[in-house]
Design a protein around this motif. Sequence first.
Motif, PDB file in Angstrom:
ATOM      1  N   UNK A  46     -34.938   4.208 -80.756  1.00 33.20           N
ATOM      2  CA  UNK A  46     -34.608   3.174 -79.781  1.00 33.20           C
ATOM      3  C   UNK A  46     -33.114   2.993 -79.565  1.00 33.20           C
ATOM      4  N   UNK A  47     -32.303   3.341 -80.562  1.00 32.03           N
ATOM      5  CA  UNK A  47     -30.860   3.366 -80.340  1.00 32.03           C
ATOM      6  C   UNK A  47     -30.544   4.340 -79.208  1.00 32.03           C
ATOM      7  N   UNK A  48     -31.176   5.512 -79.265  1.00 34.61           N
ATOM      8  CA  UNK A  48     -30.931   6.520 -78.238  1.00 34.61           C
ATOM      9  C   UNK A  48     -31.479   6.096 -76.878  1.00 34.61           C
ATOM     10  N   UNK A  49     -32.572   5.333 -76.890  1.00 31.00           N
ATOM     11  CA  UNK A  49     -33.136   4.874 -75.619  1.00 31.00           C
ATOM     12  C   UNK A  49     -32.229   3.846 -74.928  1.00 31.00           C
ATOM     13  N   UNK A  50     -31.724   2.882 -75.705  1.00 36.31           N
ATOM     14  CA  UNK A  50     -30.969   1.789 -75.100  1.00 36.31           C
ATOM     15  C   UNK A  50     -29.522   2.158 -74.828  1.00 36.31           C
ATOM     16  N   UNK A  51     -29.064   3.267 -75.388  1.00 33.48           N
ATOM     17  CA  UNK A  51     -27.652   3.643 -75.238  1.00 33.48           C
ATOM     18  C   UNK A  51     -27.241   3.727 -73.768  1.00 33.48           C
ATOM     19  N   UNK A  52     -28.112   4.265 -72.936  1.00 32.68           N
ATOM     20  CA  UNK A  52     -27.781   4.395 -71.514  1.00 32.68           C
ATOM     21  C   UNK A  52     -27.630   3.022 -70.865  1.00 32.68           C
ATOM     22  N   UNK A  53     -28.467   2.064 -71.266  1.00 33.36           N
ATOM     23  CA  UNK A  53     -28.376   0.714 -70.703  1.00 33.36           C
ATOM     24  C   UNK A  53     -27.055   0.054 -71.077  1.00 33.36           C
ATOM     25  N   UNK A  54     -26.657   0.199 -72.342  1.00 39.70           N
ATOM     26  CA  UNK A  54     -25.407  -0.415 -72.799  1.00 39.70           C
ATOM     27  C   UNK A  54     -24.206   0.252 -72.144  1.00 39.70           C
ATOM     28  N   UNK A  55     -24.283   1.560 -71.965  1.00 45.86           N
ATOM     29  CA  UNK A  55     -23.160   2.304 -71.372  1.00 45.86           C
ATOM     30  C   UNK A  55     -23.240   2.367 -69.848  1.00 45.86           C
ATOM     31  N   UNK A  56     -24.151   1.628 -69.258  1.00 43.78           N
ATOM     32  CA  UNK A  56     -24.398   1.753 -67.813  1.00 43.78           C
ATOM     33  C   UNK A  56     -23.193   1.364 -66.959  1.00 43.78           C
ATOM     34  N   UNK A  57     -22.416   0.382 -67.389  1.00 39.60           N
ATOM     35  CA  UNK A  57     -21.303  -0.076 -66.554  1.00 39.60           C
ATOM     36  C   UNK A  57     -20.269   1.033 -66.317  1.00 39.60           C
ATOM     37  N   UNK A  58     -19.743   1.688 -67.372  1.00 41.10           N
ATOM     38  CA  UNK A  58     -18.792   2.778 -67.103  1.00 41.10           C
ATOM     39  C   UNK A  58     -19.436   3.986 -66.430  1.00 41.10           C
ATOM     40  N   UNK A  59     -20.717   4.214 -66.688  1.00 41.57           N
ATOM     41  CA  UNK A  59     -21.400   5.337 -66.043  1.00 41.57           C
ATOM     42  C   UNK A  59     -21.545   5.084 -64.543  1.00 41.57           C
ATOM     43  N   UNK A  60     -21.914   3.856 -64.175  1.00 41.47           N
ATOM     44  CA  UNK A  60     -22.025   3.496 -62.760  1.00 41.47           C
ATOM     45  C   UNK A  60     -20.662   3.579 -62.081  1.00 41.47           C
ATOM     46  N   UNK A  61     -19.637   3.121 -62.780  1.00 43.54           N
ATOM     47  CA  UNK A  61     -18.283   3.187 -62.210  1.00 43.54           C
ATOM     48  C   UNK A  61     -17.837   4.629 -61.972  1.00 43.54           C
ATOM     49  N   UNK A  62     -18.250   5.536 -62.882  1.00 40.32           N
ATOM     50  CA  UNK A  62     -17.842   6.936 -62.746  1.00 40.32           C
ATOM     51  C   UNK A  62     -18.622   7.666 -61.665  1.00 40.32           C
ATOM     52  N   UNK A  63     -19.939   7.416 -61.591  1.00 39.28           N
ATOM     53  CA  UNK A  63     -20.781   8.188 -60.675  1.00 39.28           C
ATOM     54  C   UNK A  63     -21.204   7.418 -59.418  1.00 39.28           C
ATOM     55  N   UNK A  64     -21.050   6.102 -59.415  1.00 35.80           N
ATOM     56  CA  UNK A  64     -21.425   5.316 -58.251  1.00 35.80           C
ATOM     57  C   UNK A  64     -22.918   5.186 -58.035  1.00 35.80           C
ATOM     58  N   UNK A  65     -23.710   5.139 -59.113  1.00 35.41           N
ATOM     59  CA  UNK A  65     -25.150   5.022 -58.977  1.00 35.41           C
ATOM     60  C   UNK A  65     -25.562   3.649 -58.437  1.00 35.41           C
ATOM     61  N   UNK A  66     -26.640   3.595 -57.645  1.00 36.17           N
ATOM     62  CA  UNK A  66     -27.192   2.344 -57.125  1.00 36.17           C
ATOM     63  C   UNK A  66     -28.150   1.740 -58.147  1.00 36.17           C
ATOM     64  N   UNK A  67     -28.558   0.449 -57.985  1.00 37.34           N
ATOM     65  CA  UNK A  67     -29.550  -0.132 -58.891  1.00 37.34           C
ATOM     66  C   UNK A  67     -30.857   0.652 -58.922  1.00 37.34           C
ATOM     67  N   UNK A  68     -31.289   1.183 -57.791  1.00 32.70           N
ATOM     68  CA  UNK A  68     -32.528   1.964 -57.762  1.00 32.70           C
ATOM     69  C   UNK A  68     -32.361   3.252 -58.555  1.00 32.70           C
ATOM     70  N   UNK A  69     -31.234   3.930 -58.404  1.00 30.96           N
ATOM     71  CA  UNK A  69     -30.981   5.132 -59.194  1.00 30.96           C
ATOM     72  C   UNK A  69     -30.944   4.825 -60.692  1.00 30.96           C
TER      73      UNK A  69
END
Length: 437
Positions: A19-42
Amino acid sequence: MPKRTWIAILIFTAVIINYVDRIALSIASKPIVEEFGFTPVQMGYLFSGFLWTYVICLIPIGLLVERVGAKRMVGGGIAIWSAATALTAATAGFASLLSARLAMGASEASTFPACGRIIRNWFPERERGLVTTLFNGGSSAGPALGALVTAGLVEAAGWRTTFVLLGLLGYVWLAAWWIWYAEPEEAKWLSSEERIKVLAERDGDRKAVNAEPVAPSSLRYLLSQTSVWGLVVTQACLVYTAYLFLTWLPTFLQSTRELSTLNTGYLTAVPYLITIVLSVAIAWSSDKILSSENIRSGARRYFIAAMAALSLLIVLAPSVGNLTELLVVLTLVLTGSTTGAGLNFTLASDLLRNPADVSRVIAITALGGNLFGLIAPIITGYVVAGTGGYDWAFMVAAALLLLGAISTLTMTRQPIEPEFTDRSSRQPSFQTQQAHP
């Protein structure tokens, strides 16, 4: 402390890493969205991507556990998903990031079916509720630790380095697993006295230590049992809420409370950490309060229904103004959904008269839960994008929780007898039997 406690700790920590590996993307989502410009649906699709392959692989893996063995199944799974987690650091956009999540999900499908069989093999009947809930409690401890560790690492080293370090953690665990795990009949570090206790009490009074094992039941037979469908529907309804929180809770806190990534990590961890303590206490109570007869008749369903009812507090989350009160509500909702899901796996083992069916029914039950877990982040993404808030997203979860409470009370009232009563003839038997033949 009984030495079998170390088995509980090993599988508990395996789920934590899962579950650490599962939630890691959620916690790191802010810098990832800033880098790639993903939408909420993506992001909704990325959050749920690992579940697509997870649900596809659950039943095949459940069928393989008896043939491959729990030790190799668990060890192989964590080796592959840890590699996928580390390779997330090399992704360059939506497609490659989704591919890493798909690989992670396929390999993580090994954990619950194999560990369900391990619990049935290693622990007396009157300890299964506590151990199963502790094992499933990794689904709370993992997000809690993952939120803290991932947030700190992202702030200090960036999101790519974070995923590499998280992947390496799995291989540290794998080394310990390969050195120390063995079945109770073969574990050299287990005393003779404890070995006798485990073998004599793991199936209550239904099976002598040296009795001939019964062949696993077929999927067709298991899917014909109303109690199996009751387990599936209940798990689906509880896991929907658990995954809604697992994938969207950090974003919910950030968007409604304007928190930084680090503060979001801390506040996400609080409900999960408290949930672990409450879950263990509730599971311990179910083991102590219920008699062996109650356990075999499926009376644990009443605890599960109560947990689903507790989670209905989710409807209050969007309207609570005070942050402390919000954390209380979130903690109670998480306690209900995760404890209920853990006890539902225990109920499966309680109802099954054939130990060889445990990994299969756990896989079927987990499949139902994770199918709904798969759609939870996607539906939430669309609802949030369409309404601009979380009210209706939480109302959907509440409706499913109510359905889960009804399902466990009405559909899990019959024991699940073995299909095959004779290993040599493998002739099907649909008779209801009160004792092992």
